[in-house]
Design a protein around this motif. Structure first.
Motif, PDB file in Angstrom:
ATOM      1  N   GLU A  55       0.581  -0.856   0.078  1.00  0.00           N
ATOM      2  CA  GLU A  55      -0.233   0.396  -0.085  1.00  0.00           C
ATOM      3  C   GLU A  55       1.019   1.387   0.143  1.00  0.00           C
ATOM      4  O   GLU A  55       0.697   2.527  -0.721  1.00  0.00           O
TER       5      GLU A  55
ATOM      6  N   LYS B 187       1.176   4.186  -2.390  1.00  0.00           N
ATOM      7  CA  LYS B 187       0.468   5.286  -2.595  1.00  0.00           C
ATOM      8  C   LYS B 187       1.946   6.838  -3.385  1.00  0.00           C
ATOM      9  O   LYS B 187       1.661   7.427  -3.926  1.00  0.00           O
TER      10      LYS B 187
ATOM     11  N   GLY C 260       1.667   9.835  -3.543  1.00  0.00           N
ATOM     12  CA  GLY C 260       1.385  10.352  -1.681  1.00  0.00           C
ATOM     13  C   GLY C 260       2.556  10.254  -1.063  1.00  0.00           C
ATOM     14  O   GLY C 260       3.232   9.496  -0.722  1.00  0.00           O
TER      15      GLY C 260
END
Length: 237
Positions: free
Chosen positions: A186, A190, A195
């Motif tokens: 994850e 990102k 992110g």
């Protein structure tokens, strides 16, 4: 508590319990997969991984001589561990690296305990760690999450029989091993989309001048190796 009762509790704690049948081990593996893979269930269950993640930061901070000032757990499954000490050096590096590696390593340690038949010891150790962590929680949601998780361990430890305790323990360890793999992927996703600019990997990159990709590789390596090793122990391969 007299000496006889204390001795009995100690024997129960350090003694071994019968291992479950193979079908129970496989059933708990399937149950853990059913929680980790679907996004909806994972969104809720990830709170438990965050507890282990932030607990890893906190424990290593203390072990390296830093002053742990507080831990916060948020409803979006993020967390924050604050410690005081030098903002550089080995202690800070180890503290930053402990988050993503803590859940799979806890799963690996749990698998080692279960492989040796120490189911009760695993349940009591988990409860003790949650109680210690509760002291450092600094927000209401974090307190609620840790209390509910700890209550689950206490209820299973005191109100259920050996078969239920065994199945619960195996399910928890499978969840840590499998759930410890997903967060690194994850984070990688990102970062690919711009992110998480202040993630653990980025902090480690600033601390060590090694690219964040190196630290992501470390997180992947620890989680996947823990899953393989812990899985072999749990399946008695």
């Amino acid at each position: 508590m007299d000496s006889t009762t204390a001795a009995s509790l100690w024997d129960e704690l350090v003694g071994t319990q019968p291992e479950p049948d193979l079908w129970v081990v496989i059933a708990t593996l399937v149950a853990a997969l059913a929680v980790v893979v679907p996004q909806g269930l994972w969104r809720l269950a990830r709170n438990a991984i965050t507890i282990a993640h932030e607990g890893g930061h906190g424990l290593v901070a203390l072990l390296t001589g830093r002053t742990l000032t507080g831990i916060r757990l948020h409803s979006d499954t993020s967390g924050l561990t604050v410690s005081r000490g030098k903002p550089y050096g080995l202690g800070m590096i180890l503290t930053a690296a402990a988050g993503y590696t803590a859940p799979p390593l806890l799963g690996l340690g749990g698998a080692a305990l279960l492989a040796s038949g120490r189911i009760t010891l695993l349940l009591w150790l988990a409860t003790a760690l949650l109680l210690v962590m509760l002291v450092m929680i600094r927000n209401a949601y974090g307190v609620l999450t840790v209390v509910l998780t700890g209550a689950m361990f206490v209820l299973v430890s005191w109100l259920t029989g050996p078969q239920v305790q065994s199945a619960f323990a195996f399910a928890v360890v499978w969840f840590l091993l499998l759930g410890g793999v997903r967060p690194a992927f994850e984070l990688q996703s990102k970062r690919r989309h711009g992110g998480a600019p202040d993630s653990d990997a980025d902090q480690l990159a600033r601390l060590t001048h090694a690219p964040a990709a190196v630290w992501l590789f470390l997180f992947h390596a620890v989680s996947l190796c823990s899953l393989i090793g812990g899985g072999r122990w749990l399946l008695a391969l």
